[in-house]
Design a protein around this motif. Sequence first.
Motif, PDB file in Angstrom:
ATOM      1  N   LEU A  65      -5.076  31.893 -65.328  1.00 42.33           N
ATOM      2  CA  LEU A  65      -5.299  31.883 -63.879  1.00 42.33           C
ATOM      3  C   LEU A  65      -4.029  31.939 -63.042  1.00 42.33           C
ATOM      4  O   LEU A  65      -4.107  31.927 -61.813  1.00 42.33           O
ATOM      5  CB  LEU A  65      -6.112  30.642 -63.492  1.00 42.33           C
ATOM      6  CG  LEU A  65      -7.544  30.592 -64.007  1.00 42.33           C
ATOM      7  CD1 LEU A  65      -8.268  29.390 -63.450  1.00 42.33           C
ATOM      8  CD2 LEU A  65      -8.305  31.872 -63.670  1.00 42.33           C
ATOM      9  N   ASP A  66      -2.868  32.043 -63.672  1.00 42.71           N
ATOM     10  CA  ASP A  66      -1.659  32.132 -62.859  1.00 42.71           C
ATOM     11  C   ASP A  66      -1.618  33.404 -62.024  1.00 42.71           C
ATOM     12  O   ASP A  66      -0.899  33.469 -61.019  1.00 42.71           O
ATOM     13  CB  ASP A  66      -0.378  31.999 -63.701  1.00 42.71           C
ATOM     14  CG  ASP A  66      -0.453  32.675 -65.050  1.00 42.71           C
ATOM     15  OD1 ASP A  66      -1.552  33.053 -65.483  1.00 42.71           O
ATOM     16  OD2 ASP A  66       0.599  32.802 -65.697  1.00 42.71           O
ATOM     17  N   ASP A  67      -2.407  34.430 -62.384  1.00 47.64           N
ATOM     18  CA  ASP A  67      -2.423  35.633 -61.558  1.00 47.64           C
ATOM     19  C   ASP A  67      -3.314  35.482 -60.325  1.00 47.64           C
ATOM     20  O   ASP A  67      -3.386  36.403 -59.501  1.00 47.64           O
ATOM     21  CB  ASP A  67      -2.827  36.867 -62.370  1.00 47.64           C
ATOM     22  CG  ASP A  67      -4.151  36.718 -63.094  1.00 47.64           C
ATOM     23  OD1 ASP A  67      -4.730  35.620 -63.070  1.00 47.64           O
ATOM     24  OD2 ASP A  67      -4.619  37.708 -63.699  1.00 47.64           O
ATOM     25  N   TYR A  68      -3.976  34.329 -60.154  1.00 47.09           N
ATOM     26  CA  TYR A  68      -4.763  34.066 -58.949  1.00 47.09           C
ATOM     27  C   TYR A  68      -4.263  32.829 -58.210  1.00 47.09           C
ATOM     28  O   TYR A  68      -5.001  32.181 -57.470  1.00 47.09           O
ATOM     29  CB  TYR A  68      -6.248  33.925 -59.295  1.00 47.09           C
ATOM     30  CG  TYR A  68      -6.873  35.248 -59.649  1.00 47.09           C
ATOM     31  CD1 TYR A  68      -7.137  36.191 -58.658  1.00 47.09           C
ATOM     32  CD2 TYR A  68      -7.154  35.577 -60.963  1.00 47.09           C
ATOM     33  CE1 TYR A  68      -7.687  37.431 -58.967  1.00 47.09           C
ATOM     34  CE2 TYR A  68      -7.707  36.812 -61.282  1.00 47.09           C
ATOM     35  CZ  TYR A  68      -7.966  37.729 -60.283  1.00 47.09           C
ATOM     36  OH  TYR A  68      -8.503  38.963 -60.593  1.00 47.09           O
ATOM     37  N   LEU A  69      -2.991  32.530 -58.389  1.00 49.40           N
ATOM     38  CA  LEU A  69      -2.370  31.389 -57.725  1.00 49.40           C
ATOM     39  C   LEU A  69      -2.100  31.715 -56.259  1.00 49.40           C
ATOM     40  O   LEU A  69      -1.718  32.832 -55.906  1.00 49.40           O
ATOM     41  CB  LEU A  69      -1.050  31.070 -58.434  1.00 49.40           C
ATOM     42  CG  LEU A  69      -0.205  29.902 -57.956  1.00 49.40           C
ATOM     43  CD1 LEU A  69      -0.929  28.590 -58.179  1.00 49.40           C
ATOM     44  CD2 LEU A  69       1.132  29.904 -58.713  1.00 49.40           C
ATOM     45  N   GLY A  70      -2.304  30.716 -55.386  1.00 51.35           N
ATOM     46  CA  GLY A  70      -1.996  30.881 -53.965  1.00 51.35           C
ATOM     47  C   GLY A  70      -1.702  29.534 -53.326  1.00 51.35           C
ATOM     48  O   GLY A  70      -1.986  28.481 -53.899  1.00 51.35           O
ATOM     49  N   VAL A  71      -1.121  29.571 -52.152  1.00 50.85           N
ATOM     50  CA  VAL A  71      -0.856  28.361 -51.368  1.00 50.85           C
ATOM     51  C   VAL A  71      -1.504  28.530 -50.004  1.00 50.85           C
ATOM     52  O   VAL A  71      -1.363  29.578 -49.360  1.00 50.85           O
ATOM     53  CB  VAL A  71       0.658  28.096 -51.224  1.00 50.85           C
ATOM     54  CG1 VAL A  71       0.926  26.955 -50.237  1.00 50.85           C
ATOM     55  CG2 VAL A  71       1.271  27.756 -52.584  1.00 50.85           C
ATOM     56  N   LEU A  72      -2.229  27.501 -49.572  1.00 47.40           N
ATOM     57  CA  LEU A  72      -2.873  27.496 -48.268  1.00 47.40           C
ATOM     58  C   LEU A  72      -2.136  26.538 -47.345  1.00 47.40           C
ATOM     59  O   LEU A  72      -1.815  25.412 -47.731  1.00 47.40           O
ATOM     60  CB  LEU A  72      -4.336  27.038 -48.385  1.00 47.40           C
ATOM     61  CG  LEU A  72      -5.206  27.681 -49.467  1.00 47.40           C
ATOM     62  CD1 LEU A  72      -6.588  27.041 -49.465  1.00 47.40           C
ATOM     63  CD2 LEU A  72      -5.303  29.183 -49.267  1.00 47.40           C
ATOM     64  N   GLU A  73      -1.870  26.977 -46.126  1.00 49.93           N
ATOM     65  CA  GLU A  73      -1.366  26.094 -45.073  1.00 49.93           C
ATOM     66  C   GLU A  73      -2.524  25.890 -44.092  1.00 49.93           C
ATOM     67  O   GLU A  73      -2.960  26.828 -43.424  1.00 49.93           O
ATOM     68  CB  GLU A  73      -0.176  26.709 -44.346  1.00 49.93           C
ATOM     69  CG  GLU A  73       0.334  25.813 -43.228  1.00 49.93           C
ATOM     70  CD  GLU A  73       1.346  26.536 -42.335  1.00 49.93           C
ATOM     71  OE1 GLU A  73       1.993  25.851 -41.528  1.00 49.93           O
ATOM     72  OE2 GLU A  73       1.461  27.771 -42.433  1.00 49.93           O
ATOM     73  N   ILE A  74      -3.027  24.663 -44.025  1.00 51.28           N
ATOM     74  CA  ILE A  74      -4.242  24.366 -43.278  1.00 51.28           C
ATOM     75  C   ILE A  74      -3.913  23.565 -42.027  1.00 51.28           C
ATOM     76  O   ILE A  74      -3.219  22.543 -42.101  1.00 51.28           O
ATOM     77  CB  ILE A  74      -5.248  23.562 -44.131  1.00 51.28           C
ATOM     78  CG1 ILE A  74      -5.479  24.244 -45.489  1.00 51.28           C
ATOM     79  CG2 ILE A  74      -6.550  23.344 -43.376  1.00 51.28           C
ATOM     80  CD1 ILE A  74      -6.113  25.589 -45.402  1.00 51.28           C
ATOM     81  N   ALA A  75      -4.424  24.013 -40.877  1.00 51.39           N
ATOM     82  CA  ALA A  75      -4.312  23.280 -39.615  1.00 51.39           C
ATOM     83  C   ALA A  75      -5.691  23.275 -38.976  1.00 51.39           C
ATOM     84  O   ALA A  75      -6.127  24.285 -38.411  1.00 51.39           O
ATOM     85  CB  ALA A  75      -3.278  23.920 -38.691  1.00 51.39           C
TER      86      ALA A  75
END
Length: 353
Positions: A135-145
Motif C-alpha cells: 500500500l505504499d503506492d497509495y500513501l497520502g497526507v491530508l491537511e484538515i481544517a
Amino acid sequence: MTGGGGIPLVRASGDPYAVGRAHGEALAGPLRTFLDDSLCRLNKVLQEPVTWEGLLPSIAAYRAAVAAALPDQAAEVAGLAAGAGITQDEAWLLQLRREIMGYRRIPTAGDCTTYARTGHTVPVLSQTVDLNGNLDDYLGVLEIARTGSPRRSLVLSFGGLLGYLGLNSDGLAVGLNLVLGGDWRPGVPPYLAIRHVLDTAHDVTEGLEILRTLPLASSRTIVLCDRQRAVCVEILGDDLRVIEPDDPARSHVAHTNHFLHPDFAPGDEINVFARNSSVRRLKAATAGLDELPPGAGAEEHFALMAQPPICVPDRGDIRAERTVAAVVMFPDRGELHVRPGDPSLSRTQTFRL
C-alpha cells in the motif's frame, strides 16, 4: 504548511462534506484504480476471494454504525464519493477494507512498531507502518481544517482513508498497532476513531474520554502523546486498558502487536510466530529509544526504525506485511515526518502545520 517529494498532500477545509469532496477530487484517479484492483487488492491478500455483492451487507452494517456514532464522518465519506466520482458504497469500502480482512492466525513478520515519549525531552511519537497489499503506492497526507473549529490536523492516509495516524494543532499525536482478539463486528473502525480524536481532542486526557464513548469495531492499540503525557490504549471488545510509563522520569511507552496489559493477555489471538516477532521488535524499540538523546531529531528516530527487526523487509509476497512507511511526529511543533516504503531506502519528507 510544506510537503515534499512524491507523497500527495491534500488540503481540505470546510464542513465535513466539503472536506471529503476535496479529498476525493484530489485523488479521484488513484482511488478508482485502487477500487478496480481486485477490490482494493482484497482478493490479492485474502485466502478466500470476496465479491462486490457479498460485501454489500457488511458495508451497510458498518455504514449504519458509523453514521449513528459519528455523523460528521458519514457526511465526509459522502463528500469523498462525490469528489472522486465513485459510489458511496465504494467510498465506504475504502474505509472498511481492514475490517473486512478481519484477522488471521497465520505467521506474519510484523504489523507496526510504535513508541512515544514526553517528560524532560522533546515530545515525540514514532512508528513504522507495516501492512500487506503493497500500500505504499497509495500513501497520502491530508491537511484538515474543519469549519467552526480552530483545530487543524495532519493525517497520514492510505487509499482514501479518512484517518490512519496523525497529529493536530493542539499538540496531540496519535499512532496505532494491530492487536488480535475478541469479536470484530460492525462499529467504528479504529482508523476512523483516530481521525475523530484528532478532530476533537485537545490532549491525551480528552482523547481517552472520547475513545471510551465509541462503539469500536475491532481490537487495536492506540498510542496517544501530547506535550506532557504518553499512553497506550489497548482495545479488546468493549473494554479498554490504559498503559502508562512504568517510570515517570522516563515518560515513554512502546508497543508492538501483542497485548501488554495482564487483563487482556489471556485473550490474545496472536500466533506464536507473530508473537516472537512482536516481542523482538518491542525489545529493540525500547532499547533503541533508551539510547536516543532527549533532543533527538527526526533523522535519529528514523535511523532506529530503519534497523531490523523493527523495519520489516519486503519478501516479495503481497500477502505478507512489510514496512510501507515510517513516521516521526513532534506534536508540540506540529511536524509530521514521513519516509515512504522501506525507511532504510527512502528519504524523509516533512509536513508542517
